[in-house]
Design a protein around this motif. Structure first.
Motif, PDB file in Angstrom:
ATOM      1  N   LEU A  39      81.584 -22.057 -89.805  1.00 18.21           N
ATOM      2  CA  LEU A  39      80.523 -22.340 -88.841  1.00 18.21           C
ATOM      3  C   LEU A  39      80.719 -23.709 -88.198  1.00 18.21           C
ATOM      4  O   LEU A  39      80.619 -23.854 -86.976  1.00 18.21           O
ATOM      5  CB  LEU A  39      79.161 -22.263 -89.528  1.00 18.21           C
ATOM      6  N   LEU A  40      81.011 -24.715 -89.019  1.00 16.86           N
ATOM      7  CA  LEU A  40      81.228 -26.058 -88.490  1.00 16.86           C
ATOM      8  C   LEU A  40      82.453 -26.105 -87.575  1.00 16.86           C
ATOM      9  O   LEU A  40      82.421 -26.724 -86.505  1.00 16.86           O
ATOM     10  CB  LEU A  40      81.401 -27.056 -89.634  1.00 16.86           C
ATOM     11  N   ASN A  43      81.640 -24.473 -84.254  1.00 14.60           N
ATOM     12  CA  ASN A  43      80.785 -25.331 -83.433  1.00 14.60           C
ATOM     13  C   ASN A  43      81.569 -26.482 -82.818  1.00 14.60           C
ATOM     14  O   ASN A  43      81.381 -26.816 -81.645  1.00 14.60           O
ATOM     15  CB  ASN A  43      79.618 -25.871 -84.255  1.00 14.60           C
ATOM     16  N   GLY A  46      83.962 -25.061 -80.151  1.00 17.56           N
ATOM     17  CA  GLY A  46      83.180 -24.642 -78.986  1.00 17.56           C
ATOM     18  C   GLY A  46      82.682 -25.822 -78.166  1.00 17.56           C
ATOM     19  O   GLY A  46      82.729 -25.800 -76.934  1.00 17.56           O
ATOM     20  N   THR A  47      82.226 -26.864 -78.856  1.00 22.60           N
ATOM     21  CA  THR A  47      81.754 -28.060 -78.154  1.00 22.60           C
ATOM     22  C   THR A  47      82.883 -28.748 -77.403  1.00 22.60           C
ATOM     23  O   THR A  47      82.730 -29.127 -76.241  1.00 22.60           O
ATOM     24  CB  THR A  47      81.111 -29.044 -79.153  1.00 22.60           C
TER      25      THR A  47
END
Length: 65
Positions: A39-40, A43, A46-47
């Motif tokens: 998940l990290l 993220n 994606g950022t």
């Protein structure tokens, strides 16, 4: 030309398979830690991707007009 998301899909499928297999085996700690790490990572990637794309479109827009 392939869409960009297909590259990430090729990475996500084996990762999801490992998560499911670890959940079936019963190693709950590994499953939870791996889920949080995935998940990290998703993220952060994606950022960064959004920042690069927004930066490129902003630069192009400022150069054009």
């Amino acid at each position: 030309m392939k869409p960009r998301w297909t590259k990430w899909l090729l990475l996500a499928i084996p990762g999801c398979t490992v998560l499911q297999l670890s959940a079936c085996v019963g190693d709950v700690q590994y499953f939870l830690v791996n889920s949080v790490a995935n998940l990290l990572t998703a993220n952060i990637v994606g950022t960064l991707y959004n920042l690069v794309i927004n930066g490129l479109t902003t630069t192009t827009a400022s150069l054009v007009g």
